[in-house]
Design an enzyme around this catalytic site. Structure first.
Site, PDB file in Angstrom:
ATOM      1  N   LYS A 147      28.190  18.485  15.797  1.00  0.00           N
ATOM      2  CA  LYS A 147      29.061  19.366  16.569  1.00  0.00           C
ATOM      3  C   LYS A 147      28.428  19.814  17.882  1.00  0.00           C
ATOM      4  O   LYS A 147      29.062  19.857  18.912  1.00  0.00           O
ATOM      5  CB  LYS A 147      29.342  20.595  15.697  1.00  0.00           C
ATOM      6  CG  LYS A 147      30.626  21.286  15.916  1.00  0.00           C
ATOM      7  CD  LYS A 147      30.917  22.301  14.788  1.00  0.00           C
ATOM      8  CE  LYS A 147      29.858  23.373  14.651  1.00  0.00           C
ATOM      9  NZ  LYS A 147      30.240  24.457  13.746  1.00  0.00           N
ATOM     10  N   LYS A 148      27.132  20.184  17.810  1.00  0.00           N
ATOM     11  CA  LYS A 148      26.501  20.841  18.964  1.00  0.00           C
ATOM     12  C   LYS A 148      25.347  20.047  19.574  1.00  0.00           C
ATOM     13  O   LYS A 148      24.760  20.474  20.564  1.00  0.00           O
ATOM     14  CB  LYS A 148      25.998  22.230  18.575  1.00  0.00           C
ATOM     15  CG  LYS A 148      27.100  23.156  18.091  1.00  0.00           C
ATOM     16  CD  LYS A 148      26.615  24.557  17.777  1.00  0.00           C
ATOM     17  CE  LYS A 148      27.746  25.435  17.264  1.00  0.00           C
ATOM     18  NZ  LYS A 148      27.298  26.704  16.697  1.00  0.00           N
TER      19      LYS A 148
END
Ligand code: C2G
Length: 134
Positions: free
Chosen positions: A45-46
């Site tokens: 996600k990051k």
């Protein structure tokens, strides 16, 4: 039967913004389940791994009086399945996710709560880094 609330997050470098959303989520029902994003989900996600590993993040969140149960959230695409598995009535998310989970409103009531101003894990990491460089 009591109202079952569920929320999701990484809860890395646990701070007061996390406490606020969890206590407010708890106050919306009788039972609070928290899905802790796994280290791998966070990386996907990051693009970085959390500072605290998932076992520690789950232990910290699970130790709170306002939290009844924790589990690992392995994928963002499994939300519907998690809601059904945990028999959730209400899904709580911070308003940084406003509108993102509205398609789940056929199985739960979706509530977006205001974030706590001026605090985030990223800011804390930057603050520590700046102090070390001073
Ligand atoms: N939060 C908040 N106020 C802050 C910081 C965070 O209310 N100052 C809330 C977020 O809105 C979120 C929860 O705390 O609801 C956890 O935040 P994060 O750990 O940043 O979680 P996030 O990366 O948003 O993961 O399935 C969705 C994701 O797993 C949510």
């Amino acid at each position: 039967m009591g109202t079952r609330v569920i929320t999701f997050g990484t809860f890395d470098v646990f701070h007061v913004g996390h406490v606020n959303i969890l206590t407010r989520a708890h106050d919306l029902g009788d039972h609070l389940t928290v899905g802790i994003s796994t280290d791998e989900l966070n990386f996907a996600k990051k693009g970085r791994y959390p500072v605290y590993r998932q076992e520690h993040r789950a232990q910290i969140v699970g130790s709170l009086d306002c939290v009844d149960e924790v589990f690992y959230e392995e994928s963002l695409d499994l939300k519907r399945q998690y809601l059904l598995e945990h028999r959730a009535d209400v899904l709580v998310m911070g308003n940084d996710w406003e509108g993102r989970f509205d398609d789940l409103s056929d199985v739960v009531e979706v509530r977006y709560l205001p974030r706590t101003d001026d605090i985030s894990t990223t800011d804390i990491i930057h603050e520590i880094r700046n102090r070390l460089l001073d």
